[in-house]
Design an enzyme around this catalytic site. Structure first.
Site, short mmCIF file in Angstrom:
data_model
loop_
_atom_site.label_atom_id
_atom_site.label_comp_id
_atom_site.label_asym_id
_atom_site.label_seq_id
_atom_site.Cartn_x
_atom_site.Cartn_y
_atom_site.Cartn_z
CE1 TYR A 68 -49.51 17.75 -29.48
CE2 TYR A 68 -51.11 16.81 -27.99
CZ TYR A 68 -50.79 17.32 -29.22
OH TYR A 68 -51.75 17.40 -30.21
CE1 TYR A 118 -53.59 18.64 -37.79
CE2 TYR A 118 -55.49 20.09 -37.71
CZ TYR A 118 -54.28 19.68 -37.20
OH TYR A 118 -53.77 20.31 -36.11
CE LYS A 177 -50.77 19.41 -33.02
NZ LYS A 177 -51.81 18.66 -33.79
CB VAL A 207 -59.54 21.86 -31.67
CG1 VAL A 207 -59.44 20.79 -32.73
CG2 VAL A 207 -58.67 21.58 -30.47
CB SER A 235 -53.14 22.11 -33.70
OG SER A 235 -53.57 20.89 -33.16
O1 DON Z 1 -54.11 17.01 -29.25
C1 DON Z 1 -55.19 17.53 -29.47
O2 DON Z 1 -56.17 16.88 -29.86
C2 DON Z 1 -55.31 19.02 -29.26
N1 DON Z 1 -54.49 19.44 -28.17
C3 DON Z 1 -54.89 19.77 -30.48
C4 DON Z 1 -55.65 19.36 -31.73
C5 DON Z 1 -55.88 20.48 -32.66
O3 DON Z 1 -55.82 21.63 -32.31
C6 DON Z 1 -56.33 20.12 -34.03
N2 DON Z 1 -56.50 21.29 -34.85
N3 DON Z 1 -57.36 21.76 -35.47
#
Ligand code: DON
Length: 313
Positions: free
Chosen positions: A195, A247, A71, A265, A68
């Site tokens: 994405y 978040y 982003k 993540v 993320s």
């Molecule tokens: O879309 C997802 O769930 C992952 N590609 C990215 C989520 C993420 O990194 C949340 N961050 N802490």
């Protein structure tokens, strides 16, 4: 370039050593199978100050999945493409919900709360995809990362992207839901494909801290003089990172660290000390909100020792 700032380097070395000792390492993400096997004992930290001095500690050169954190950069690109019209498609408020939550989308007619929750980031990716083939859009994002980090060796980890695509049921649901409200313009497969792949870009702490420098210095890389975004836009992206970058853990991050930050993540966090430094930390184990457990603790120690919280010492 190595650090010519011994104080900064000694703080970073101390923190890396302290983190290596800790047994509370959080849990690595398991919902993306390819990330589940990452060794939680790793830790990296890089701070790049306004003069370009690099202070590095631990596994600072090891590539990890930025997830993320990408982003922040897709938001920068989408704002460059359509400017403030982006805000018709995505909001600017903290969600108070987990990153992959769908609950607010129905009440808010498919318009995600902010560009950093998954739904918001998928909407931002859709803007980048419009008018292009997915492959071109992805190339654009990767080239932007390489340009910002001044490093052409940065690549996408295709095994991570494929792993997430195979199990991305929630993101697929979010994208279809937004499509039903007309918030996405492109075929859901195209937008999701881009994405998943930009989330799977692999970078080291050093590369990530390099890439974040424009946010620490009013939109310009102070070493190259390249202007990436106007100062006002950099300030606003930082504001969104502070309020939404972690978040439903964003309040706690602001309380403890006091810097704009964006987590992923994969266990990475990009943190910005405005006017002072771009900081990247990586510790793969996550807390209950899906943010790096030791990454946050390390940043808290760093800002406390250097007096870098934007809220004062
Ligand atoms: O879309 C997802 O769930 C992952 N590609 C990215 C989520 C993420 O990194 C949340 N961050 N802490």
């Amino acid at each position: 370039m190595t650090s010519t700032n011994p104080d900064l380097q000694s703080v970073v070395t101390d923190i890396a050593n302290e983190m290596a000792q800790r047994s509370d390492r959080g849990e690595v993400a398991s919902y993306i199978p390819e990330l589940a096997g990452v060794d939680a004992n790793q830790f990296g930290l890089v701070v790049i100050d306004a003069d370009g001095n690099i202070a590095a500690g631990g596994d600072s050169e090891a590539p990890f999945s930025i997830q993320s954190i990408s982003k922040v950069f897709t938001l920068t690109l989408a704002l460059g493409m359509i400017g403030d019209r982006l805000w018709r498609r995505v909001g600017r408020e903290p969600s108070g919900n987990p990153f992959n939550s769908i609950v607010q989308l129905e009440r808010e007619r498919g318009v995600p709360r902010n560009p950093f929750i998954n739904a918001g980031a998928i909407a931002v990716t859709d803007v980048i995809v419009s008018g292009h083939q997915p492959r071109e859009s992805l190339g654009e994002i990767l080239r932007f990362m390489r340009f910002l980090a001044q490093d052409s060796s940065i690549v996408i980890d295709h095994a991570v992207a494929a792993s997430e695509k195979r199990t991305g049921y929630r993101n697929t649901a979010l994208a279809n839901y937004m499509k039903s409200f007309g918030v996405l313009e492109n075929p859901v497969d195209f937008t999701l494909g881009v994405y998943f792949h930009h989330c799977a870009i692999a970078m080291s702490c050093r590369q990530l801290a390099m890439a974040g420098r424009y946010l620490a210095h009013s939109g310009t890389n102070p070493s190259t003089g390249f202007s990436i975004v106007p100062a006002e836009r950099a300030r606003r992206i930082n504001a969104l990172m502070l309020t939404c970058g972690h978040y439903d853990g964003s309040g706690e991050f602001a309380y403890r660290v006091g810097l704009p930050g964006k987590s992923g993540v994969g266990g990475g966090i990009l943190a910005i000390a405005p006017g002072k430094a771009s900081i990247a930390v990586w510790a793969p184990g996550l807390d209950a909100n899906g943010n790096s457990h030791l990454g946050r603790i390390a940043l808290e120690a760093l800002t406390r020792r250097l007096g870098w919280s934007i809220f004062g010492v």
